[in-house]
Design an enzyme around this catalytic site. Sequence first.
Site, PDB file in Angstrom:
ATOM      1  N   ALA A 131      43.837  53.548  58.494  1.00 50.26           N
ATOM      2  CA  ALA A 131      44.741  53.001  59.508  1.00 50.26           C
ATOM      3  C   ALA A 131      44.868  53.910  60.725  1.00 50.26           C
ATOM      4  CB  ALA A 131      46.126  52.745  58.903  1.00 50.26           C
ATOM      5  N   GLU A 132      45.052  55.206  60.499  1.00 46.48           N
ATOM      6  CA  GLU A 132      45.249  56.126  61.626  1.00 46.48           C
ATOM      7  C   GLU A 132      44.051  56.169  62.568  1.00 46.48           C
ATOM      8  OE1 GLU A 132      48.240  57.122  58.706  1.00 46.48           O
ATOM      9  OE2 GLU A 132      46.070  56.879  58.522  1.00 46.48           O
ATOM     10  N   TRP A 180      51.495  59.405  47.090  1.00 45.71           N
ATOM     11  CA  TRP A 180      50.641  58.580  46.228  1.00 45.71           C
ATOM     12  C   TRP A 180      50.813  58.896  44.743  1.00 45.71           C
ATOM     13  CZ3 TRP A 180      47.450  60.716  42.696  1.00 45.71           C
ATOM     14  CH2 TRP A 180      47.125  62.070  42.862  1.00 45.71           C
ATOM     15  N   MET A 230      31.137  68.419  56.301  1.00 45.46           N
ATOM     16  CA  MET A 230      31.680  68.757  57.615  1.00 45.46           C
ATOM     17  C   MET A 230      31.134  67.749  58.617  1.00 45.46           C
ATOM     18  SD  MET A 230      33.367  70.380  59.861  1.00 45.46           S
ATOM     19  CE  MET A 230      33.309  70.309  61.654  1.00 45.46           C
ATOM     20  N   ASP A 237      54.824  56.083  59.770  1.00 47.74           N
ATOM     21  CA  ASP A 237      53.853  56.220  58.688  1.00 47.74           C
ATOM     22  C   ASP A 237      54.520  55.968  57.339  1.00 47.74           C
ATOM     23  OD1 ASP A 237      51.447  56.667  57.383  1.00 47.74           O
ATOM     24  OD2 ASP A 237      51.675  58.835  57.336  1.00 47.74           O
ATOM     25  N   HIS A 259      41.594  71.974  58.051  1.00 49.52           N
ATOM     26  CA  HIS A 259      41.517  73.432  58.129  1.00 49.52           C
ATOM     27  C   HIS A 259      42.866  74.126  58.253  1.00 49.52           C
ATOM     28  CE1 HIS A 259      37.126  73.717  58.229  1.00 49.52           C
ATOM     29  NE2 HIS A 259      37.138  72.610  58.956  1.00 49.52           N
TER      30      HIS A 259
END
Length: 702
Positions: free
Chosen positions: A198-199, A409, A667, A320, A628
């Site tokens: 979604a984001e 979740w 990555m 959210d 990160h």
Amino acid sequence: MKMVHLPALQSAALVCASLFLFACGKTPAPPQPVIAVPVVAKEWNKHGGTDAEQRFSVLKQITPENIDQLGLAWAFDLGVSRGIEATPLVVDGVIYVTATWNKVFALDARSGELLWQFDPQVDRSKAADLCCDAVNRGVAYSAGKIITGTIDGRLLAIDAKTGKKLWDVITVDQSKPYTITGAPRIVNGKAIIGNGGAEYGVRGYVSAYDVNSGEMLWRFYTVPGNPEDGFENATMAKAAKTWNGEWWKYGGGGTAWDSMAYDAELDLLYVGVGNGSPWNQSIRSPGGGDNLYLSSIVALRPDTGEYVWHYQTTPGETWDYTATQHMILAELEIGGTARKVIMQAPKNGFFYVIDRATGELLSANNYVPVNWASHVDMETGRPVEVADARWGGKAPYLQLPGPMGGHNWHPMSFNPGTGLVYIPVLETPFIYGDDKSFAYTEGRWNTGSDSALASLPTDIAQFKAVKASVKGRLLAWDPVNQKPVWQVEHNSAWNGGVLSTAGGLVFQGNADAKLVAYRADNGERLWDFFAQTGIVAPPISYELDGQQYIAVASGWGGVFALVYGGLFPAESDPGVGRLMVFKLGAKAELPALVESSVVKPTPPASTADAATIAKGKLIYDINCTVCHGDHVISSGLIPDLRWSPLLVADEAMQAVVIDGALTSRGMPSFKGQISKADLTSLRAYIISAANDGLEGKLRIGK
């Protein structure tokens, strides 16, 4: 439970000195037991134990009286350690579990012997489209087949005996940033699966596939598309009337990325729907509107995908506040009447008890401190919002719950004997505020909230106050009387899912690398086992040869661990991800931890000006923080960029960040999202972070 309302914005130190204390007091008498208990006694052949998703085992060989004899029977090294969130399944003496990158393992449930393993060879560059780590939550079983989803949007069937792939279908437009992290559910010979993203700018839906052939049978969109293209059905046409502007250009969101449940008697499939895209409703749907079916529980006919009813937990959501959290079906006696209910503790902080036949709200109360709404109006079924909390176009607002939610979740559990729901809850405050420079870009992190506001304070006093306010606990909740019964405080906000048993026990793993057993009636801690790395996955229980087993997968990770794990360290360090299985009288041991030391190279000197560094921080916050770590302080699960040899030159970083030299290792390439000029600023910020010594100031012990 008292509601707490904060002004629009306060300093972190002031807010967190006394932020939303939550005390349950003395343990009250437990509520009345429920009426019916759907169970599978010996196997754990469905994601939540049964279609009702209670995560309750009727097995009772292991009790508070003999729990001290519980020991490790065997453990299997999954070969990875990052973000193991899977619920194992046990069918015909075989245990099936998944690991990072969707690898599937079949093991002898008695001995742990590897029977087969399957690697779907996922496109690891899709890690760029994963909001919350390269995770998945397990497989489904049907008629000799293992069904699993993949992060690159596929659904596969594998022969349960041999591990041979039977079919493989693409469930999404792979040119868009869709992903799958949830476990499929099986209903009437159909594999039901949703998606995430979604984001990043997608339109959510849930689909059904024939378990024998992989043929798609139906698809239900959770939000409407462009009206000029026509609507798929009358349900979408009706939903479109609750939206404004040109929402379809942003995707809309509403991804069904996790929870489902099924009532065979009513023949209803319940789907939890996620947040809007972008979060900021003033961008997504200017002028407001409920934005159906965001943040809703939607009931469908599983054979056709036909809409039956919905209940929206957060109309016009802008925080959210997903309703994708675990849903449980049960029968409760409410007001002297037996009611078939569905229960959910979604991100927004309220616990809902809903009639699962009609969608009628029966009760709601906040299970964690809440300051965005005062209560849920029982006449309308809608939350009564605090005006300042709807932050789009207004001053920034410090809020609880934040986007991590009051419950994420991690599955909760319902014990029909005690009548209690055991919830892994969080308290994680967050400041929302308009992103003045927002420009929607598909494939990027599009929230519409200023990312700088989400970064933790670097002032030491303020940081200590924030750290004190970030909490996690195991909460025993009475769903009939809508109140807490007992709670256990954890050292970290991010802990594992829950299992309860007829033996009077509750099992939960935690960030401190321990699997713990508690008394189900009062929360007394009875037993623990050191797993060497954090546990976020939920345990299960099964029986073989008259013996009860407890199984859980370990592997520290997930969004909180990646973003804040370096600044909020628990007793867990990254370690070996394993499936661990326990039984009474067993005395196996895990291999000893191997001590390792990382040589931190001297970073290049920081020579960039303040403006370049500030620009680089903005680029980092949008693109890099979610993996990160905030302030470039890594959790240890992913390489720490401050010590990267790539910092020596822009060209070295370009090879990885833009050209994608390490996509095969997860990555992703940011080509088209980060320019060469951006890369110069990004590198300058990382070098500055490597030289500022902030970790030593903020990382306040374990």
